[in-house]
Scaffold this motif. Structure first.
Motif, PDB file in Angstrom:
ATOM      1  N   ARG A  38      13.765   4.570  -4.795  1.00 61.92           N
ATOM      2  CA  ARG A  38      14.501   4.009  -5.925  1.00 61.92           C
ATOM      3  C   ARG A  38      15.517   5.022  -6.465  1.00 61.92           C
ATOM      4  O   ARG A  38      16.647   4.659  -6.827  1.00 61.92           O
ATOM      5  N   THR A  54       0.804  -1.228   0.000  1.00 58.55           N
ATOM      6  CA  THR A  54       0.000   0.000   0.000  1.00 58.55           C
ATOM      7  C   THR A  54       0.839   1.282   0.000  1.00 58.55           C
ATOM      8  O   THR A  54       0.289   2.381   0.056  1.00 58.55           O
ATOM      9  N   THR A  55       2.161   1.185  -0.068  1.00 57.53           N
ATOM     10  CA  THR A  55       3.025   2.364  -0.058  1.00 57.53           C
ATOM     11  C   THR A  55       2.735   3.251  -1.266  1.00 57.53           C
ATOM     12  O   THR A  55       2.673   2.749  -2.394  1.00 57.53           O
ATOM     13  N   PRO A  56       2.545   4.558  -1.075  1.00 58.69           N
ATOM     14  CA  PRO A  56       2.312   5.461  -2.215  1.00 58.69           C
ATOM     15  C   PRO A  56       3.455   5.393  -3.230  1.00 58.69           C
ATOM     16  O   PRO A  56       4.626   5.258  -2.848  1.00 58.69           O
ATOM     17  N   GLN A  57       3.110   5.473  -4.484  1.00 56.35           N
ATOM     18  CA  GLN A  57       4.101   5.362  -5.550  1.00 56.35           C
ATOM     19  C   GLN A  57       5.184   6.419  -5.432  1.00 56.35           C
ATOM     20  O   GLN A  57       6.355   6.174  -5.767  1.00 56.35           O
ATOM     21  N   GLN A  58       4.810   7.611  -4.941  1.00 61.37           N
ATOM     22  CA  GLN A  58       5.785   8.691  -4.800  1.00 61.37           C
ATOM     23  C   GLN A  58       6.930   8.278  -3.884  1.00 61.37           C
ATOM     24  O   GLN A  58       8.099   8.565  -4.148  1.00 61.37           O
ATOM     25  N   LYS A  59       6.612   7.570  -2.787  1.00 65.98           N
ATOM     26  CA  LYS A  59       7.647   7.148  -1.843  1.00 65.98           C
ATOM     27  C   LYS A  59       8.502   6.027  -2.427  1.00 65.98           C
ATOM     28  O   LYS A  59       9.715   5.969  -2.201  1.00 65.98           O
ATOM     29  N   ILE A  60       7.873   5.162  -3.192  1.00 70.43           N
ATOM     30  CA  ILE A  60       8.620   4.088  -3.848  1.00 70.43           C
ATOM     31  C   ILE A  60       9.610   4.689  -4.843  1.00 70.43           C
ATOM     32  O   ILE A  60      10.793   4.314  -4.880  1.00 70.43           O
ATOM     33  N   ASP A  61       9.133   5.637  -5.634  1.00 73.50           N
ATOM     34  CA  ASP A  61       9.984   6.259  -6.653  1.00 73.50           C
ATOM     35  C   ASP A  61      11.157   7.003  -6.025  1.00 73.50           C
ATOM     36  O   ASP A  61      12.292   6.923  -6.522  1.00 73.50           O
ATOM     37  N   LEU A  91       7.838  -5.079  -2.659  1.00 75.68           N
ATOM     38  CA  LEU A  91       6.541  -4.715  -2.098  1.00 75.68           C
ATOM     39  C   LEU A  91       5.861  -5.978  -1.597  1.00 75.68           C
ATOM     40  O   LEU A  91       5.596  -6.907  -2.373  1.00 75.68           O
ATOM     41  N   ASP A 151       3.712  14.678   0.446  1.00 68.86           N
ATOM     42  CA  ASP A 151       3.121  14.493  -0.873  1.00 68.86           C
ATOM     43  C   ASP A 151       2.005  15.533  -1.034  1.00 68.86           C
ATOM     44  O   ASP A 151       1.003  15.498  -0.320  1.00 68.86           O
TER      45      ASP A 151
END
Length: 416
Positions: free
Chosen positions: A117, A107-114, A128, A315
């Motif tokens: 990375r 469920t981690t927001p994509q912004q934090k994943i990006d 994930l 965010d």
């Protein structure tokens, strides 16, 4: 303070100072800045330690740096995190040129994943797994056991605590005279434990937790760490169900009166104030130390106070929600379920009761509760909270039946 378990203060300071010096090869000291707006507002000398201006916009890379430099021979590091700790570990994996596997909830927001990375580059793999953090953590620890990797805890680690204490070393270097009071946000307790270990029990410190996640307060009241039954996740950088065991060893002995609560919705007002007036972007956890200044206004008058703004990973897609929660807390926005007669002119009669500064922000028929009436969800924003007193009186005088659901958590979450 006889029940504290603080390390030898001078020895700990020496280690933290050495870590601070070593960090300078990676990033400069974060600014310690006097804030004129807050100083004038509270008639005090308010300084902000701007951890929101670190390379990863939080203090978490300090603990990651120190723990990784101490883990000699380790070539693979693992952490479980959906936020700042993940980004700090990723940044340091790239700096040290070692591999990292970062487990994050699905469920981690994509912004934090990006962002994680980007900081880690080719040195980091992101996995994930799990809908909830506990599941993610279990997967990360199982992976460590299988692969012989080095697990980097976000706060329950002596080297991490020592790394966070470099904030204290930087404060000491810039303000040798110190401060009358230091205000710290608390999540798992790594930052607080490091600061207290460095300055010792004689330094006045206030520890701030979100109202929906007061694990340090619970530990103080119970004489040791306990797991909270429920945690409000809004202040995601500090919403921790149980204070860390190692941080607690260094924090036990503090007074309950020194642990303060910051209501989640009020934090939103603080975030907006700092953004609109100062141009400072703070995440909810980063605003904790500033938020409680109003609660201790009389205590800090005329004194020097340092607030650690621990992070600025916000965010902006959350901004409408932050504004909404702030308005509801301050009382200038409410949601009502209105029983509206199903007759010509009923809506006009209602609208005529609104004041000149009243604004309808939402209007939605829910269902017909009877043949001659309908239920309507209405959002109303006013100029000042007291305007609602007059509006409610006019509604009652006009024969309208309504229900204020603003503070009804179940209904408001379902309908709003």
């Amino acid at each position: 303070m006889s029940d504290t378990n603080l390390p030898n203060t001078e020895e700990f300071r020496d280690k933290a100072r050495a870590a601070m010096v070593a960090m300078r090869s990676v990033f400069p000291a974060t600014p310690l800045m006097r804030n004129d707006h807050l100083s004038d507002k509270y008639d005090a000398d308010i300084w902000l330690k701007r951890e929101d201006l670190s390379p990863v916009r939080s203090y978490k890379l300090r603990g990651a740096f120190n723990a990784m430099r101490r883990a000699r021979g380790a070539t693979l590091f693992v952490c479980a995190s959906a936020g700042n700790h993940a980004q700090g570990v990723a940044f340091m994996c790239r700096h040290f040129g070692v591999g990292g596997v970062i487990f994050m909830p699905v469920t981690t927001p994509q912004q934090k994943i990006d962002k994680t990375r980007i900081f880690g580059g080719d040195m980091v793999e992101i996995r994930l797994t799990g809908d909830y953090f506990d599941d993610t953590l279990a997967e990360a620890q199982a992976f460590c056991a299988e692969e012989g990797a080095h697990f980097l805890a976000p706060f329950d680690d002596d080297d991490v605590i020592e790394g966070q204490a470099t904030i204290a070393a930087e404060i000491e270097a810039e303000l040798p005279d110190g401060a009358d009071l230091i205000v710290l946000p608390v999540g798992g307790g790594g930052l607080s434990a490091g600061m207290r270990s460095y300055f010792g029990p004689d330094q006045a410190i206030k520890y701030v937790e979100p109202s929906g996640g007061m694990s340090l307060a619970a530990a103080v009241e119970n004489g040791g760490p306990v797991t909270l039954n429920k945690v409000d996740s809004f202040v995601d950088g500090a919403a921790v169900a149980r204070i860390g065991a190692r941080p607690w060893d260094r924090l036990k002995g503090i007074q309950r009166s020194d642990v303060l609560a910051a209501p989640e919705d009020r934090i939103c007002i603080t975030m907006l104030e700092m953004l609109n007036i100062e141009g400072i972007v703070l995440e909810p956890a980063g605003a904790l130390s500033v938020d409680v200044l109003d609660d201790i206004r009389d205590e800090i008058k005329g004194k020097r106070v340092i607030c650690v703004t621990s992070g600025g990973n916000f965010d902006f897609e959350r901004l409408p929600d932050v504004k909404e929660r702030g308005q509801r807390y301050s009382g200038i926005k409410k949601y009502l379920i209105l029983r509206l007669p199903q007759r010509p002119g009923a809506l006009k009669d209602f609208l005529n009761l609104l004041g000149p500064g009243d604004d309808i922000t939402r209007f939605e028929y829910l269902k017909k509760s009877a043949r001659n009436f309908g239920s309507v969800l209405i959002g109303i924003e006013v100029k000042q909270a007291s305007d609602f007193d007059g509006l409610f009186q006019r509604l009652e005088d006009g024969g309208f039946t309504y229900r204020d659901i603003t503070q009804d958590t179940t209904l408001s979450e379902f309908l709003i």
